[in-house]
Design a protein around this motif. Sequence first.
Motif, short mmCIF file in Angstrom:
data_model
loop_
_atom_site.label_atom_id
_atom_site.label_comp_id
_atom_site.label_asym_id
_atom_site.label_seq_id
_atom_site.Cartn_x
_atom_site.Cartn_y
_atom_site.Cartn_z
N ARG A 63 0.85 -1.20 0.00
CA ARG A 63 0.00 0.00 0.00
C ARG A 63 0.88 1.24 0.00
N ARG A 92 1.15 5.21 0.46
CA ARG A 92 0.39 6.30 1.09
C ARG A 92 0.57 7.59 0.29
N PRO A 93 -0.36 8.54 0.49
CA PRO A 93 -0.21 9.81 -0.24
C PRO A 93 1.01 10.57 0.26
N ALA A 121 8.37 1.09 6.89
CA ALA A 121 9.20 2.07 7.58
C ALA A 121 8.33 2.95 8.47
N THR A 122 8.96 3.64 9.36
CA THR A 122 8.20 4.53 10.24
C THR A 122 7.53 5.64 9.42
N GLY A 123 6.27 5.88 9.72
CA GLY A 123 5.51 6.90 9.01
C GLY A 123 4.99 6.46 7.65
N ALA A 124 5.07 5.16 7.36
CA ALA A 124 4.65 4.69 6.04
C ALA A 124 3.15 4.42 5.97
N GLY A 125 2.48 4.41 7.13
CA GLY A 125 1.02 4.23 7.12
C GLY A 125 0.54 2.90 7.65
N LYS A 126 1.32 2.25 8.52
CA LYS A 126 0.91 0.94 9.07
C LYS A 126 -0.28 1.10 10.01
N THR A 127 -0.14 2.04 10.96
CA THR A 127 -1.22 2.22 11.94
C THR A 127 -2.48 2.72 11.24
N TYR A 128 -2.29 3.57 10.24
CA TYR A 128 -3.45 4.06 9.49
C TYR A 128 -4.16 2.89 8.83
N ASN A 156 7.84 10.64 12.34
CA ASN A 156 6.39 10.53 12.50
C ASN A 156 5.98 11.13 13.84
N SER A 186 4.46 8.27 16.33
CA SER A 186 5.11 7.01 15.94
C SER A 186 4.84 5.92 16.98
N SER A 187 4.43 4.76 16.51
CA SER A 187 4.22 3.63 17.42
C SER A 187 5.59 3.05 17.75
N ALA A 238 5.88 -2.07 14.73
CA ALA A 238 6.53 -0.76 14.86
C ALA A 238 7.33 -0.52 13.58
N GLY A 239 7.63 0.74 13.32
CA GLY A 239 8.28 1.06 12.05
C GLY A 239 9.75 0.67 11.99
N1 ATP Z 1 -3.43 5.90 3.10
C1 ATP Z 1 -3.33 7.03 3.80
N2 ATP Z 1 -4.18 8.03 3.56
C2 ATP Z 1 -4.11 9.17 4.26
N3 ATP Z 1 -3.19 9.39 5.22
C3 ATP Z 1 -2.33 8.42 5.53
C4 ATP Z 1 -2.35 7.19 4.84
N4 ATP Z 1 -1.37 6.42 5.34
C5 ATP Z 1 -0.78 7.13 6.31
N5 ATP Z 1 -1.35 8.33 6.42
C6 ATP Z 1 -0.95 9.38 7.36
O1 ATP Z 1 0.46 9.33 7.52
C7 ATP Z 1 0.85 9.56 8.84
C8 ATP Z 1 1.73 8.42 9.37
O2 ATP Z 1 1.00 7.26 9.33
P1 ATP Z 1 1.08 6.14 10.47
O3 ATP Z 1 1.12 6.74 11.81
O4 ATP Z 1 0.00 5.18 10.19
O5 ATP Z 1 2.49 5.53 10.16
P2 ATP Z 1 3.16 4.25 10.80
O6 ATP Z 1 3.72 3.46 9.72
O7 ATP Z 1 2.24 3.58 11.72
O8 ATP Z 1 4.35 4.91 11.62
P3 ATP Z 1 5.11 4.34 12.91
O9 ATP Z 1 5.74 3.09 12.55
O10 ATP Z 1 6.08 5.39 13.27
O11 ATP Z 1 4.04 4.15 13.93
C9 ATP Z 1 -0.41 9.72 9.65
O12 ATP Z 1 -0.67 11.07 9.85
C10 ATP Z 1 -1.48 9.14 8.77
O13 ATP Z 1 -2.74 9.77 8.96
#
Ligand code: ATP
Length: 781
Positions: free
Chosen positions: A217, A219-220, A304-311, A411, A414-415, A449-450
């Motif tokens: 996936r 992310r934007p 990676a961290t901030g790549a959108g896993k938690t989202y 991030n 960040s988790s 975690a990232g």
């Molecule tokens: N598909 C998406 N659409 C819109 N926003 C997104 C998308 N994926 C991620 N984001 C945004 O990007 C930011 C980082 O996403 P997220 O916290 O999910 O990352 P993460 O991979 O869980 O990071 P970490 O490992 O540090 O926890 C958040 O603000 C989230 O809202």
Amino acid sequence: MPVSTRSQISSTQDEQQRSRSRRSNEETEEETQMSNVTNNFTFRNPHHGLKEKMRALTLLYEQQKKASAILRNNNINNPSSSPKPDQEKRFTSHPSADLLTSCQRQEQKDPKFNNVMREKTVPLLPTMANPTASTTFVLPEPLLDDGKENLLIGSDKIIGFPSCARKAETAKTTVVRKLSMVGTRNVQEQEKRETYAKTEKNGRIGGDESRIHVFVRLRPMAKKEKEAGSRCCVKIVNKKDVYLTEFANENDYLRLKRLKGRHFSFDASFPDSTTQHEVYTTTTAELVEEVLQGRNGSVFCYGATGAGKTYTMLGTLENPGVMVLAIKDLFTSIRQRSFDGNHVVQLSYLEVYNETVRDLLSPGRPLVLREDKQGIVAAGITQYRAYSTDEVMALLQRGNQNRTTEPTRANETSSRSHAILQVVVEYRVKDASMNIFNRVGKLSLIDLAGSERALATDQRTLRSLEGANINRSLLALSSCINALVEGKKHIPYRNSKLTQLLKDSLGGACNTVMIANISPSNLSFGETQNTLHWAYRAKEIRTKTSDTNEEVIEISETGTDQAKLLLELQKENRELRVQLTCQQQKLLTLQAQSLAANASPPTPSSVMSLETPSTAQPKEKSKHRSTFLTRTCFTPESKKRGAEEAVVKELRLIVKALELEMARMKKDHATQLKQKDDIIRELSRKNEKTAEVGVKKGVTRASLRPKEPNPGELKSPSHRFRSPVPTAKKRSFWDITTANSPSVTTLHGRKTRSHIISEPVAAPSMLPQPGFARQRPDVHK
Ligand SMILES: Nc1ncnc2c1ncn2[C@@H]1O[C@H](COP(=O)(O)OP(=O)(O)OP(=O)(O)O)[C@@H](O)[C@H]1O
């Protein structure tokens, strides 16, 4: 030495002639045949066949070229005729074929891509046009990561590899090794592709094996990244393939226009516009279905961290993620299918932070991991029974509040831990032949975690320690993936808590889905490349096909079980009753003994009956038991003691009352005596006065007593208290008084009671008599 004559010679010559002519006859046929053959050879050009072959191949090539052109035109004119990626089955399409079509589409749509590809793939165009050549597509070798320009297409062609070529010149041996690896890899890839071709829709490879399904996936682009002037380096094509482009360094003027690209193919790839629901339906919906069939399933997000896993996993309130949608789906499906509405959904939510396992739903001490029949479990984790999706949402929210998150440079939220939500679903279903099954399935939803570089976060703070631990566990994860892919016997699950918890998902009987999250920014190129590399590698992991965890519930069997249980309980009840009776008897004996000690010595018979209940008569025994049961069986000890004390108290009161009565009677008696003495004294004084005239006689008490009633007369109760009747003819007080009275008429010389009453001196009869009742005047009438 043998000599031959002419005749012999002639004869032999004749014979030879004959045989020759015979042979020649035979040979003529052969020769005609041979001559035909030789004629053919003599007339054919030796290159004729090759030329023909060439011609045929050219014709074939042109035909294919025309066909592909027609196909292309069709696609352009009618794009809807091409199969929609969404409708495509997960594992049916061949990766190389996809690559071909995706390349063609990319070529048509993206002029920039077209230029790049043309520049790099010109020598391969005929091969790409040929589908057989595309089957030899090889994915990047991880060992060559440092080269970053090692996109291999075709069995023996390398495109866009200046660095590889350079390497080939400088280190021939390495290249030989690499090429030989490529060769063997090609064979392996071919085998794998053949296996994939056999793969069923659900990803099963046949037998008892299935593989991990891998999705990507994108992310934007984040606002920060845009502001930093980053460019998009990832392109998703055909909802399946990912093209990763590395832009040349802006200062590297020689290679400024050059782009290095890598291609990866997955089960599905989601562009940045994909909705949460689309991601859920493509990746997890099928898995939820499997869980409802009684199988185990796992979904984990990697990146990676901030790549959108938690989202992806949790999402937001407006756009809930996979965890939420999966649970919603689970509840809806269970309610629809559960045979008798009898279903149980249990939840646990834990995190692995700095190599310690913690319960997110009721935080406390770190949990210990144990291996049992169900696999690896966190001992003592809270299992919440959930009844609705809302309840699960609330629990998730609570758990997430307890989860460790910190802002890092990469991030803001960040988790810092790996979070695992486990949902165990148990419910009953009825099949066509009315058999009832109890199904149990487990769904694990994991937000890792990232993976990160130390520089991306912080170096000298607590974050660095967290980062080190996160990387350690992810490294352990990659070692496990490697070992599993290489088919090693020992898989190093024990290297980290995360891999221990993921043991089932990676190598056990489980349907597993991996979602690799990537950022589009070229600033995160390294992390994205790394994520894609591991995701692609994970695709090769084979897991065992999860067996259905279900058991048939036979109603009759259950009935028998219940009857057995009932009998056992009845037996136990009987035994307990016997024990209770024994105890009661003992208690009774003790009670009797204590009573006997308090009261007067008991009669031997009563002692006998109490001390030896077993020797007593059955009638007495039953009477005895019933009394005990009614009176003391369920009376507490204190109550019994109280009753005894009350009896004693009552007795004491009676004794006291009797004593008082006795004292009062004594007193009355004394008063009476005194009064009588006074009367006697007065009478005697009177008598003395009269005695002056007559004979002076002494008056005694007995003479004053009334006359004894006749035997036929009824005796009054006061009779008992009268002074004893004089047996002798001794003169009593009454005798004296009556005898001395002048007006009293006598019967045989004695006065009657009526006489006494009529006389004023008869007054003493009105005096209170000793005893409980006063004498009534009419009694003496
Ligand atoms: N598909 C998406 N659409 C819109 N926003 C997104 C998308 N994926 C991620 N984001 C945004 O990007 C930011 C980082 O996403 P997220 O916290 O999910 O990352 P993460 O991979 O869980 O990071 P970490 O490992 O540090 O926890 C958040 O603000 C989230 O809202």
